[in-house]
Design an enzyme around this catalytic site. Structure first.
Site, short mmCIF file in Angstrom:
data_model
loop_
_atom_site.label_atom_id
_atom_site.label_comp_id
_atom_site.label_asym_id
_atom_site.label_seq_id
_atom_site.Cartn_x
_atom_site.Cartn_y
_atom_site.Cartn_z
N LYS A 28 0.81 -1.22 0.00
CA LYS A 28 0.00 0.00 0.00
C LYS A 28 0.85 1.27 0.00
CE LYS A 28 -3.94 -2.18 2.19
NZ LYS A 28 -3.88 -3.07 3.29
N ASN A 36 5.03 -12.05 4.36
CA ASN A 36 5.77 -11.95 5.61
C ASN A 36 5.79 -13.27 6.38
OD1 ASN A 36 6.07 -9.17 5.10
ND2 ASN A 36 4.10 -8.75 6.05
N GLU A 101 10.44 -10.38 5.08
CA GLU A 101 9.48 -9.80 4.15
C GLU A 101 9.97 -10.11 2.73
OE1 GLU A 101 8.29 -5.64 6.10
OE2 GLU A 101 10.46 -5.91 5.90
N TYR A 116 -2.33 -15.19 2.06
CA TYR A 116 -2.24 -15.18 3.52
C TYR A 116 -2.65 -16.54 4.05
CZ TYR A 116 -2.09 -10.10 3.07
OH TYR A 116 -1.75 -8.82 2.75
N ARG A 129 22.56 -6.01 0.49
CA ARG A 129 23.01 -4.86 1.28
C ARG A 129 22.46 -4.96 2.69
NH1 ARG A 129 18.77 -1.51 2.11
NH2 ARG A 129 17.03 -1.61 0.64
N PHE A 134 16.22 4.92 5.85
CA PHE A 134 16.32 5.92 4.79
C PHE A 134 15.71 7.23 5.26
CE2 PHE A 134 16.78 1.93 2.61
CZ PHE A 134 17.76 2.21 1.68
#
Length: 192
Positions: A28, A36, A101, A116, A129, A134
């Site tokens: 979203k 997840n 995730e 799900y 990485r 951020f």
């Protein structure tokens, strides 16, 4: 940072568990929906897995309850870019536990419906990485866009392509080596 955009892991990380509802932020807010797997499924096994962004492959298992209800995208191996960590850019909303995730790299319509509660097998084979906070969501979105492009190219390379044939994805009944149960299981395997 690494000299190349990815590095092969010394130990393969294999995780299998039911896809959990997250916070809905990946799809979203960022435009990158994720499947997840919470660390609670793995009895603390993720403690020794460094936080960061990984490349790998994922498979959503076909329903074992109704064999006639075959949905598109199940039983198929998909490329994945995977964050293992706490989502630090979501200031004040960071995950309380380390989660996995996985963004499955697919084309529109490759997977029918949501998954799900469906069981996902996830193999991590390379590291892109470290996880980082951020300064803004546009910066995070740009980094994820770059991660997806790097994962696509990396997983097509000779270094990773053979992992599509990993027995973890091929065997109907996968038996874990390191721990867990039918709800959530894990395995860490050294690479040759």
């Amino acid at each position: 940072m690494h000299n190349k955009p990815h590095c092969k892991l010394r130990k393969i990380v294999r995780l299998r568990g039911a896809v959990d509802r997250g916070f809905g932020r990946g799809g979203k807010k960022l435009g990158f929906p994720t499947a997840n797997l919470p660390s609670s499924l793995f009895s603390g096994a993720l403690i020794d897995v460094p936080t960061g962004v990984y490349v790998g492959f994922a498979l959503i298992e076909q329903s074992s309850i109704n064999h006639n209800d075959k949905k598109r995208g199940r039983g198929v191996i998909h490329k994945a870019v995977v964050n293992v960590g706490y989502s630090p850019t979501f200031d004040g909303e960071e995950n309380k536990e380390k989660i996995v995730e996985a963004h499955l790299i697919t084309e529109e319509g490759d997977i029918e419906g949501d998954f799900y509660g469906d069981t996902m097998r996830l193999g991590l084979y390379g590291f892109l990485r470290p996880e980082m906070k951020f300064p803004s969501f546009p910066d995070l979105i740009q980094a994820i866009t770059n991660d997806v492009a790097t994962a696509k190219a990396s997983l097509d390379s000779e270094l990773y392509a053979a992992f599509r044939d990993d027995l973890f994805f091929v065997e109907d009944e996968w038996v874990w080596q390191d721990g867990g149960d039918n709800n959530g299981s894990f395995e860490f395997v050294g690479m040759n």
